[in-house]
Design an enzyme around this catalytic site. Structure first.
Site, PDB file in Angstrom:
ATOM      1  N   ASN A  85      -2.632 -21.792 -21.017  1.00  0.00           N
ATOM      2  CA  ASN A  85      -3.360 -21.229 -20.641  1.00  0.00           C
ATOM      3  C   ASN A  85      -4.107 -20.173 -21.666  1.00  0.00           C
ATOM      4  O   ASN A  85      -3.610 -18.417 -21.166  1.00  0.00           O
ATOM      5  CB  ASN A  85      -3.338 -20.620 -18.954  1.00  0.00           C
ATOM      6  CG  ASN A  85      -4.895 -19.897 -18.737  1.00  0.00           C
ATOM      7  OD1 ASN A  85      -6.159 -20.700 -19.031  1.00  0.00           O
ATOM      8  ND2 ASN A  85      -4.951 -20.343 -16.928  1.00  0.00           N
ATOM      9  N   ARG A 103      -3.852 -25.922 -20.035  1.00  0.00           N
ATOM     10  CA  ARG A 103      -5.623 -26.394 -19.300  1.00  0.00           C
ATOM     11  C   ARG A 103      -6.434 -26.516 -20.125  1.00  0.00           C
ATOM     12  O   ARG A 103      -6.952 -25.144 -20.504  1.00  0.00           O
ATOM     13  CB  ARG A 103      -5.635 -24.819 -18.300  1.00  0.00           C
ATOM     14  CG  ARG A 103      -6.209 -24.584 -17.579  1.00  0.00           C
ATOM     15  CD  ARG A 103      -6.281 -23.248 -16.925  1.00  0.00           C
ATOM     16  NE  ARG A 103      -6.975 -23.635 -15.405  1.00  0.00           N
ATOM     17  CZ  ARG A 103      -7.721 -22.584 -15.108  1.00  0.00           C
ATOM     18  NH1 ARG A 103      -7.875 -20.868 -15.868  1.00  0.00           N
ATOM     19  NH2 ARG A 103      -9.356 -22.066 -14.177  1.00  0.00           N
ATOM     20  N   HIS A 124     -11.343 -25.141 -10.212  1.00  0.00           N
ATOM     21  CA  HIS A 124     -10.134 -25.222  -9.535  1.00  0.00           C
ATOM     22  C   HIS A 124      -9.540 -26.213  -9.229  1.00  0.00           C
ATOM     23  O   HIS A 124      -8.953 -26.835  -8.123  1.00  0.00           O
ATOM     24  CB  HIS A 124     -10.301 -24.564  -8.067  1.00  0.00           C
ATOM     25  CG  HIS A 124     -10.961 -22.299  -8.252  1.00  0.00           C
ATOM     26  ND1 HIS A 124     -12.061 -22.476  -7.406  1.00  0.00           N
ATOM     27  CD2 HIS A 124     -10.590 -22.021  -9.183  1.00  0.00           C
ATOM     28  CE1 HIS A 124     -12.034 -20.859  -8.317  1.00  0.00           C
ATOM     29  NE2 HIS A 124     -11.630 -20.731  -9.202  1.00  0.00           N
ATOM     30  N   GLU A 179      -4.943 -16.821   0.783  1.00  0.00           N
ATOM     31  CA  GLU A 179      -3.194 -17.023   1.044  1.00  0.00           C
ATOM     32  C   GLU A 179      -2.630 -15.212   1.716  1.00  0.00           C
ATOM     33  O   GLU A 179      -2.110 -14.996   2.031  1.00  0.00           O
ATOM     34  CB  GLU A 179      -2.277 -17.091  -0.619  1.00  0.00           C
ATOM     35  CG  GLU A 179      -2.762 -18.345  -0.971  1.00  0.00           C
ATOM     36  CD  GLU A 179      -1.596 -17.978  -2.430  1.00  0.00           C
ATOM     37  OE1 GLU A 179      -0.884 -17.686  -2.418  1.00  0.00           O
ATOM     38  OE2 GLU A 179      -2.360 -18.983  -3.116  1.00  0.00           O
ATOM     39  N   GLU A 232      -1.570 -23.081  -9.939  1.00  0.00           N
ATOM     40  CA  GLU A 232      -2.150 -24.674 -11.101  1.00  0.00           C
ATOM     41  C   GLU A 232      -1.113 -24.477 -12.521  1.00  0.00           C
ATOM     42  O   GLU A 232      -1.196 -25.802 -12.899  1.00  0.00           O
ATOM     43  CB  GLU A 232      -2.962 -23.541 -10.925  1.00  0.00           C
ATOM     44  CG  GLU A 232      -4.277 -24.141 -10.169  1.00  0.00           C
ATOM     45  CD  GLU A 232      -5.742 -23.198 -10.488  1.00  0.00           C
ATOM     46  OE1 GLU A 232      -5.534 -21.424 -10.089  1.00  0.00           O
ATOM     47  OE2 GLU A 232      -6.379 -23.301 -10.585  1.00  0.00           O
TER      48      GLU A 232
END
Ligand code: ADP
Length: 400
Positions: A7, A91, A180, A334, A385
């Site tokens: 990424n 990504r 996302h 979370e 991810e």
């Protein structure tokens, strides 16, 4: 099969090497401040000590070269040769209208990502740099692009178009894309597995709330609406982004405050949201703590944040004419039992009922936090991810 997930930001490379046999991480790390004499390198092979050092790394190619040397290091390495890396999952933030799923990178794919640079000028160029660097370092691996926007390409036209002159869409592809997507797809799959029902039979609202935040309506496994738009600025109030505002504010503030276009863009992206309202922090932990200590401005910012989130969730219940699962994910989703509690409290009309003691349990696992009587199951689903990118890459490698 080993898959490297990378990424790339403008000055960073985040990487994770997976063994897909058991989907375990063998090594991971980060290079920051690329382009300087003192780039910061972290590397951690599983079960070994974390390494951290600084070095001159002038571009992404040098950075990736170093990552591979670390992965093959005699002492701390985890692979003997580059050939062990079967695929690289990249990504890529924006896939425009070109990609509704992940793609093996070919010259056409690279070309399409380049054509999308205008829509994501901060993100797609470093993603392309990462692709070029990885292709050079690992010419025999299969390179796969996984797009943040792809999952939302299923949105119907009435959801993705802006009520602007239609020619702006045909000429410049001005429309909502959503972001996302990799996370929303992953957590919705996990949620269906968790309650042991097929994704294709469920209406799910996925609230990915971290520094950036978006809510997605996933109807029978398909994204039908999402709160981010042409860029990740639209929608919810976020850590530093304002989300939805009256567009007429932009020229008004430019005139009143004598700002340039780039200054107002920076204001809306980097100095608004929780940070803008509190004048103190974009970090939900710090803002919550300030609120608990009696800071009125922090309380106001959180009330605004919760109100917008709740309204968005409510609008997606309307969009799908119902909901079976409401799930929370990412840093705030979370970890903040307060945010979850306050959002759900005011959604009781829809039959959403939270079990307070379950909501207060801290865990890194997928869990249900609603009562057995709740008409809607409320779940906390940790996002991942990088694993989703590795899975997408493996899926395409298996098809080759
Ligand atoms: P990013 O969008 O950068 O990936 P994350 O998903 O890591 O962000 O989320 C970061 C946000 O999560 C920060 O606002 C942070 O304060 C918040 N967060 C992390 N832990 C907690 C917690 N225990 N309580 C409230 N907020 C938390």
């Amino acid at each position: 099969m080993k898959i490297l997930v990378i990424n790339c930001g403008s000055s960073s490379i985040k990487y994770e090497l997976f063994e897909m046999e058991d989907e375990s991480v063998i090594a991971e790390g980060l290079i920051e401040k690329i382009g300087t004499e003192s780039a910061i390198i972290t590397y951690q092979a599983t079960d070994k000590e974390e390494l951290m050092k600084t070095a001159e790394i002038l571009d992404h190619r040098e950075g990736l070269n170093l990552v591979l040397r670390l992965l093959m290091d005699d002492k701390d390495g985890v692979i003997a040769s580059k050939n062990e890396v079967a695929a690289v999952g990249h990504r890529v933030v924006h896939g425009g209208e070109f990609f509704s799923e992940s793609a093996v990178i070919t010259s056409e794919v690279r070309q399409a990502i380049r054509k999308t640079v205008d829509l994501a000028p901060l993100h797609n160029p470093p993603n392309l740099l990462g692709i070029a660097a990885a292709e050079q370092q690992l010419p025999d691996a299969i390179h796969v692009a996984v797009f943040d926007t792809a999952f939302h390409q299923t949105m119907p036209k009435h959801a993705y178009l802006y009520p602007l002159p239609y020619v702006l869409y045909t000429r410049h592809k001005i429309r909502r894309y959503g972001f996302h997507g990799t996370s929303h797809k992953y957590v919705s799959e996990q949620a269906a597995l968790f309650i042991e029902k097929p994704l294709t039979e469920l209406k799910i609202i996925s609230a990915h709330i971290g520094n950036g935040a978006s809510v997605t309506a996933i109807d029978h496994g398909i994204s039908i609406d999402t709160s981010m738009g042409m860029t990740p600025l639209e929608g919810l109030m976020m850590g530093t982004r304002c989300g939805d505002i009256d567009p007429a504010i932009v020229p008004y503030v430019i005139a009143k405050e004598d700002l340039t276009l780039s200054e107002i863009q920076s204001m809306m992206n980097k100095h608004s949201g929780l940070l803008g309202v509190t004048g103190m922090s974009s970090d939900m932990r710090e803002v919550t703590q300030a609120m608990e200590e009696g800071n009125e401005q922090a309380k106001l910012a959180i009330d605004m944040y919760l109100y917008k989130l709740r309204k968005t969730i409510g609008s997606y219940i309307a969009a799908m004419n119902g909901v079976d699962i409401l799930l929370f994910t990412a840093g705030v989703g979370e970890n903040s039992s307060y945010v979850r509690q306050e959002v759900c409290k005011e959604l009781s009309f829809f039959g959403i009922e939270l079990d307070q003691s379950k909501n207060n349990i801290r865990s890194k696992k997928t869990r249900e936090i609603s009562t057995p009587n709740s008409k809607v199951k409320v779940l906390v689903v940790p996002t991942y991810e990088e694993l989703m990118i590795a899975r997408e890459a493996k899926h395409l490698v298996d098809q080759q």
